[in-house]
Scaffold this active site. Sequence first.
Site, PDB file in Angstrom:
ATOM      1  N   ASN A 168     -40.153-188.847  52.075  1.00 55.40           N
ATOM      2  CA  ASN A 168     -41.095-188.582  53.165  1.00 55.40           C
ATOM      3  C   ASN A 168     -40.642-189.210  54.481  1.00 55.40           C
ATOM      4  OD1 ASN A 168     -42.499-187.286  51.206  1.00 55.40           O
ATOM      5  ND2 ASN A 168     -44.097-188.837  50.975  1.00 55.40           N
ATOM      6  N   THR A 196     -46.081-159.192  95.547  1.00 56.16           N
ATOM      7  CA  THR A 196     -47.231-159.584  94.722  1.00 56.16           C
ATOM      8  C   THR A 196     -47.701-158.276  94.100  1.00 56.16           C
ATOM      9  OG1 THR A 196     -48.831-159.284  96.511  1.00 56.16           O
ATOM     10  CG2 THR A 196     -47.885-161.487  96.281  1.00 56.16           C
ATOM     11  N   HIS A 197     -48.156-158.322  92.897  1.00 52.88           N
ATOM     12  CA  HIS A 197     -48.537-157.096  92.157  1.00 52.88           C
ATOM     13  C   HIS A 197     -47.359-156.122  92.059  1.00 52.88           C
ATOM     14  CE1 HIS A 197     -52.741-158.382  93.059  1.00 52.88           C
ATOM     15  NE2 HIS A 197     -52.208-158.696  94.208  1.00 52.88           N
ATOM     16  N   SER A 238     -24.078-146.571  76.815  1.00 53.95           N
ATOM     17  CA  SER A 238     -24.798-145.674  75.928  1.00 53.95           C
ATOM     18  C   SER A 238     -23.794-144.773  75.229  1.00 53.95           C
ATOM     19  CB  SER A 238     -25.782-144.823  76.729  1.00 53.95           C
ATOM     20  OG  SER A 238     -26.108-143.637  76.014  1.00 53.95           O
ATOM     21  N   LYS A 261     -24.456-144.695  81.798  1.00 53.45           N
ATOM     22  CA  LYS A 261     -25.346-145.837  81.576  1.00 53.45           C
ATOM     23  C   LYS A 261     -24.622-147.174  81.544  1.00 53.45           C
ATOM     24  CE  LYS A 261     -29.312-145.386  79.848  1.00 53.45           C
ATOM     25  NZ  LYS A 261     -30.626-145.679  80.426  1.00 53.45           N
ATOM     26  N   ASN A 291     -26.408-150.745  80.659  1.00 49.66           N
ATOM     27  CA  ASN A 291     -27.731-151.263  80.319  1.00 49.66           C
ATOM     28  C   ASN A 291     -27.788-152.792  80.321  1.00 49.66           C
ATOM     29  OD1 ASN A 291     -28.779-148.667  79.916  1.00 49.66           O
ATOM     30  ND2 ASN A 291     -27.997-148.616  77.812  1.00 49.66           N
ATOM     31  N   GLU A 298     -32.853-157.790  78.251  1.00 49.90           N
ATOM     32  CA  GLU A 298     -33.916-157.256  77.390  1.00 49.90           C
ATOM     33  C   GLU A 298     -34.065-158.081  76.114  1.00 49.90           C
ATOM     34  OE1 GLU A 298     -31.882-153.236  78.091  1.00 49.90           O
ATOM     35  OE2 GLU A 298     -33.816-152.695  77.254  1.00 49.90           O
ATOM     36  N   TYR A 343     -48.239-187.168  53.740  1.00 60.67           N
ATOM     37  CA  TYR A 343     -47.357-186.016  53.558  1.00 60.67           C
ATOM     38  C   TYR A 343     -47.980-184.966  52.638  1.00 60.67           C
ATOM     39  CZ  TYR A 343     -43.273-183.215  52.315  1.00 60.67           C
ATOM     40  OH  TYR A 343     -42.408-182.175  52.116  1.00 60.67           O
ATOM     41  N   GLN A 361     -42.800-179.006  54.757  1.00 62.46           N
ATOM     42  CA  GLN A 361     -41.444-178.498  54.578  1.00 62.46           C
ATOM     43  C   GLN A 361     -41.240-177.205  55.383  1.00 62.46           C
ATOM     44  OE1 GLN A 361     -39.170-178.891  50.782  1.00 62.46           O
ATOM     45  NE2 GLN A 361     -39.613-176.716  50.542  1.00 62.46           N
ATOM     46  N   LYS A 392     -39.217-176.719  59.226  1.00 62.77           N
ATOM     47  CA  LYS A 392     -37.815-176.674  59.630  1.00 62.77           C
ATOM     48  C   LYS A 392     -37.317-175.299  60.046  1.00 62.77           C
ATOM     49  CE  LYS A 392     -37.165-180.137  56.323  1.00 62.77           C
ATOM     50  NZ  LYS A 392     -38.596-180.040  56.282  1.00 62.77           N
TER      51      LYS A 392
END
Length: 459
Positions: free
Chosen positions: A111, A156-157, A278, A284, A286, A291, A318, A323, A326
């Site tokens: 422990n 903004t927005h 692509s 393309k 990308n 992402e 404990y 366990q 982890k």
Amino acid sequence: SSNAMWGGRFSAGPDAIMEAINASIGYDKRLSDQDIAGSKAHAAMLAAQGIITQADAEAITDGLSRVKAEIDAGEFQFSAALEDIHMNVEARLRELIGAAAGRLHTARSRNDQVATDFRLWVRDQCDAAMQGLEALQRALLDQAEAGADWVMPGFTHLQTAQPVTWGHHMMAYVEMFARDASRFRDARARMNECPLGAAALAGTGFAIDRHATAAALGFDKPMDNSLDAVSDRDFALEFLSSAAICSVHLSRLSEELVIWSSAQFRFVTLSDRFSTGSSIMPQKKNPDAAELIRAKIGRVTGALVALLTVMKGLPLAYSKDMQEDKEQVFDAADTLMLALAAMTGMISDLTANRASLEAAASAGFSTATDLADWLVREAGLPFRDAHHVTGALVAKAEAQGVDLPDLTLDEMQAVHGDITDDVFGVLGVHKSVASRTSYGGTAPAQVRARITDWRERLS
Ligand code: ARG
């Protein structure tokens, strides 16, 4: 057959399903360095205190070094029957050095052992996160410096708001990542106390020296309460919280890179090294790395929620539930370090397109606030009235399909008689950003001052 470590009161070994749900060796083998370092510190302390002989301590230390060498060489046979890293290491030590190995676990429990190992591991990850963040900050600083006075739209927005500089936008992230680094620094400082010697939960009757083991492992001090030492995982939760907040910052920057690299924006060009193509559409390029960072944040916040959920109902001390700490932390740490490295690569490599940024900066009536401020300053209007007049001018420009500086003075004066030729001086985007000299504002002089501050702080 029953377990060599704890099988004394058992007559039958575990069911295969029991072994499958119980064993953690598949992942906690990652704690082998920490486990061996902890055992060496413990053995040395036991000998110094006269609890085991110096000869046994030396045999244990040498044996542990051999175990480590086997693990490092990939030769170590990990066994699920031995449950976890702690018992795997100790069982191999017994094979290598014989009976002396059995003295290592004096005045210790798995422990306090696992709590110590895991703190050491998470402590290293705090350092790694701080390093990764610093590299990212340097990449952002380079971008900020190159374009300290390049104008771009501030939003903004996601609607054009006011012009800002590219440098200012980059520096906004330098600040965010600095706070992330400081959260890891704080968490590290708070977790840097040693659980070892708390034993199972109550401490021990052996005359151990917890200060010695704490110091040997680089901790500031031993933890003050043995129950607390083996019961809590708040250090892991703090790491995960810091990682989750940092991941949110990474995800927002990723989102901007995705938008900015689109054909509709063209604010940045990502390097070939950090883009993909692509298989069907030849044109393309990308922003996959951005992402994926944006998506991987789910693993990190998920780990935080998972561990909070594991911990929330546990009585002291404990429970085996712990366990489950982890795998969540390992995955979150791996994800964070990879995301930091990928973001650093993308930022270092990208090209900001000055002309596109500037062209976008003046679209969308971005200097309307400058016009309203001019009416306040030069024509003495209250800001609310100036806001209304400017709104009417924007409506007029919009109806004619032109930008604000394209309106004639006559057209402006038809809306408000006090407007003079002088107003055109504030409608340009460079004038606009140069005027925002308040502390922390977007004026290039302010941005350069902050860049200088950060260069000094990071050096
Ligand atoms: N593998 C265990 C864990 O990670 C080690 C501690 C086990 N202690 C116990 N009393 N069963 O939590």
